[in-house]
Scaffold this motif. Sequence first.
Motif, PDB file in Angstrom:
ATOM      1  N   PRO A  28       0.840  -1.207   0.000  1.00 53.58           N
ATOM      2  CA  PRO A  28       0.000   0.000   0.000  1.00 53.58           C
ATOM      3  C   PRO A  28       0.875   1.259   0.000  1.00 53.58           C
ATOM      4  O   PRO A  28       1.805   1.373   0.802  1.00 53.58           O
ATOM      5  N   THR A  29       0.582   2.198  -0.908  1.00 52.36           N
ATOM      6  CA  THR A  29       1.332   3.459  -0.967  1.00 52.36           C
ATOM      7  C   THR A  29       0.395   4.620  -1.270  1.00 52.36           C
ATOM      8  O   THR A  29      -0.752   4.420  -1.669  1.00 52.36           O
ATOM      9  N   MET A  30       0.960   5.818  -1.112  1.00 55.55           N
ATOM     10  CA  MET A  30       0.239   7.016  -1.553  1.00 55.55           C
ATOM     11  C   MET A  30       0.887   7.580  -2.824  1.00 55.55           C
ATOM     12  O   MET A  30       0.665   8.736  -3.185  1.00 55.55           O
ATOM     13  N   GLY A  36      12.516   3.520  -1.940  1.00 57.20           N
ATOM     14  CA  GLY A  36      12.028   2.883  -0.714  1.00 57.20           C
ATOM     15  C   GLY A  36      10.787   2.050  -0.993  1.00 57.20           C
ATOM     16  O   GLY A  36      10.673   0.894  -0.562  1.00 57.20           O
ATOM     17  N   HIS A  37       9.845   2.629  -1.743  1.00 61.64           N
ATOM     18  CA  HIS A  37       8.633   1.878  -2.102  1.00 61.64           C
ATOM     19  C   HIS A  37       9.006   0.645  -2.944  1.00 61.64           C
ATOM     20  O   HIS A  37       8.446  -0.431  -2.757  1.00 61.64           O
ATOM     21  N   LEU A  40      10.076  -2.327  -1.149  1.00 56.80           N
ATOM     22  CA  LEU A  40       8.930  -3.059  -0.594  1.00 56.80           C
ATOM     23  C   LEU A  40       8.315  -3.969  -1.658  1.00 56.80           C
ATOM     24  O   LEU A  40       7.884  -5.093  -1.370  1.00 56.80           O
ATOM     25  N   TYR A  71       0.240  17.188  -1.672  1.00 56.34           N
ATOM     26  CA  TYR A  71       0.927  15.891  -1.749  1.00 56.34           C
ATOM     27  C   TYR A  71       1.186  15.555  -3.222  1.00 56.34           C
ATOM     28  O   TYR A  71       0.284  15.658  -4.058  1.00 56.34           O
ATOM     29  N   GLY A 147       6.573  -0.289   5.491  1.00 57.03           N
ATOM     30  CA  GLY A 147       7.919   0.153   5.825  1.00 57.03           C
ATOM     31  C   GLY A 147       8.056   0.468   7.311  1.00 57.03           C
ATOM     32  O   GLY A 147       7.132   1.002   7.925  1.00 57.03           O
ATOM     33  N   ASP A 150       7.444   4.185   8.788  1.00 58.28           N
ATOM     34  CA  ASP A 150       6.245   4.579   9.546  1.00 58.28           C
ATOM     35  C   ASP A 150       6.031   3.511  10.616  1.00 58.28           C
ATOM     36  O   ASP A 150       5.121   2.684  10.519  1.00 58.28           O
ATOM     37  N   HIS A 173       9.329  -3.840   6.486  1.00 59.08           N
ATOM     38  CA  HIS A 173      10.574  -3.730   5.721  1.00 59.08           C
ATOM     39  C   HIS A 173      11.460  -2.619   6.304  1.00 59.08           C
ATOM     40  O   HIS A 173      10.954  -1.533   6.621  1.00 59.08           O
ATOM     41  N   GLU A 176      14.701   2.423   3.954  1.00 59.34           N
ATOM     42  CA  GLU A 176      15.645   2.688   2.863  1.00 59.34           C
ATOM     43  C   GLU A 176      16.064   4.149   2.953  1.00 59.34           C
ATOM     44  O   GLU A 176      15.216   5.043   3.124  1.00 59.34           O
ATOM     45  N   ALA A 183      16.141   9.320   5.379  1.00 53.78           N
ATOM     46  CA  ALA A 183      15.156   8.308   4.998  1.00 53.78           C
ATOM     47  C   ALA A 183      14.427   8.779   3.738  1.00 53.78           C
ATOM     48  O   ALA A 183      13.997   9.936   3.657  1.00 53.78           O
ATOM     49  N   MET A 184      14.302   7.890   2.756  1.00 55.01           N
ATOM     50  CA  MET A 184      13.580   8.263   1.532  1.00 55.01           C
ATOM     51  C   MET A 184      12.132   8.527   1.861  1.00 55.01           C
ATOM     52  O   MET A 184      11.535   7.838   2.691  1.00 55.01           O
TER      53      MET A 184
HETATM   54  P1  AMP Z   1       3.653   6.238   1.738  1.00 56.76           P
HETATM   55  O1  AMP Z   1       3.491   6.270   0.258  1.00 56.76           O
HETATM   56  O2  AMP Z   1       4.520   7.321   2.276  1.00 56.76           O
HETATM   57  O3  AMP Z   1       2.343   6.072   2.459  1.00 56.76           O
HETATM   58  O4  AMP Z   1       4.458   4.907   2.042  1.00 56.76           O
HETATM   59  C1  AMP Z   1       3.985   3.660   1.589  1.00 56.76           C
HETATM   60  C2  AMP Z   1       4.746   2.574   2.298  1.00 56.76           C
HETATM   61  O5  AMP Z   1       6.133   2.694   1.982  1.00 56.76           O
HETATM   62  C3  AMP Z   1       4.634   2.669   3.825  1.00 56.76           C
HETATM   63  O6  AMP Z   1       4.537   1.356   4.354  1.00 56.76           O
HETATM   64  C4  AMP Z   1       5.935   3.316   4.207  1.00 56.76           C
HETATM   65  O7  AMP Z   1       6.363   2.988   5.519  1.00 56.76           O
HETATM   66  C5  AMP Z   1       6.870   2.731   3.179  1.00 56.76           C
HETATM   67  N1  AMP Z   1       8.040   3.576   3.006  1.00 56.76           N
HETATM   68  C6  AMP Z   1       8.056   4.892   2.675  1.00 56.76           C
HETATM   69  N2  AMP Z   1       9.322   5.353   2.668  1.00 56.76           N
HETATM   70  C7  AMP Z   1      10.107   4.306   3.018  1.00 56.76           C
HETATM   71  C8  AMP Z   1      11.506   4.130   3.192  1.00 56.76           C
HETATM   72  N3  AMP Z   1      12.356   5.144   3.036  1.00 56.76           N
HETATM   73  N4  AMP Z   1      11.965   2.914   3.557  1.00 56.76           N
HETATM   74  C9  AMP Z   1      11.107   1.881   3.743  1.00 56.76           C
HETATM   75  N5  AMP Z   1       9.781   1.976   3.587  1.00 56.76           N
HETATM   76  C10 AMP Z   1       9.288   3.170   3.233  1.00 56.76           C
END
Ligand code: AMP
Length: 279
Positions: A28-30, A36-37, A40, A71, A147, A150, A173, A176, A183-184
């Motif tokens: 799941p992402t935004m 980093g994504h 995963l 965003y 990740g 969070d 995970h 990254e 942190a990315m």
């Molecule tokens: P987001 O798009 O920011 O909601 O992130 C989506 C997923 O990617 C979440 O589970 C985050 O924790 C993970 N994530 C974002 N940035 C990183 C990173 N630098 N390293 C590992 N996981 C990440």
Amino acid sequence: MKLLTTPAEALEWSRRQHREGRTIGLVPTMGALHHGHLALVDDAAERTDSVCVSIFVNPLQFNEGADFDSYPRPIDEDLAACEKAGVDAVYAPTGRAMYSSAFETRVVPGTLAEQMEGAMRPGHFEGVTTVVTKLFTALRPDVAVFGQKDFQQLVIVRRLVADLDLGVEIIGHPIERDPDGLAMSSRNLRLTPEQRAAAVCVPRSLDAATAAARAGGTPDQVVQAAVDVVAAEPLARHEYTTVFDPRTLREVDQVTDGLRVATAVWFGDIRLIDNRDLT
Ligand code: AMP
């Protein structure tokens, strides 16, 4: 690569994977995908047969309208990145497909959502648990990869799955990082070059905290070591640093093995978070 845009399409895709004997891994992402994504995604691909990336900027988890509006949403680049990474399906629903005008049901997290990010961003984790429940219901994944970036979210999602018997294996995970340690994050894209250079104080502050813990410091001294590093950076505004137990997310009054430290720091109107193991 299949593009799914409604919960019904997602469910149909999921049923087909399972019918044909394939396990599903969800990331799941935004969106505004970065390395980093994609790490995963690779993690999910190693564990399951079909990988789905969801891309949805979830209005329910933003407590500031301006942060939601600003965003980044580079959907074409995101789709290209997923295609290149060998993703099997992208689930990118519209806001209306996720939340009809009659929508009113929420999944309410418990005490784990009260500290750290939850204390600073009221309602944030209720938005997260609600959208994660919807994503899991539509996509029925066997495994979902989150990740540790969070960290509180990861702990809350594990609790959600256990409490509501969702039957999804949750993988956490590791974080990254860019070569300088930052942190990315999708929000890094919004930093000016000066702010990006200054942002290295965030991981450095956590390094200082770790050094203080290893030197036998109390939680207050560990936090102060981090605060001092951020305070020395004129472009940074410290919000919080906390030493916590990764199971309960509660602040501790004594430094022991297995604790973590988390922080939030502002650069202009951009808020960055980070955390790491203290030992
Ligand atoms: P987001 O798009 O920011 O909601 O992130 C989506 C997923 O990617 C979440 O589970 C985050 O924790 C993970 N994530 C974002 N940035 C990183 C990173 N630098 N390293 C590992 N996981 C990440």
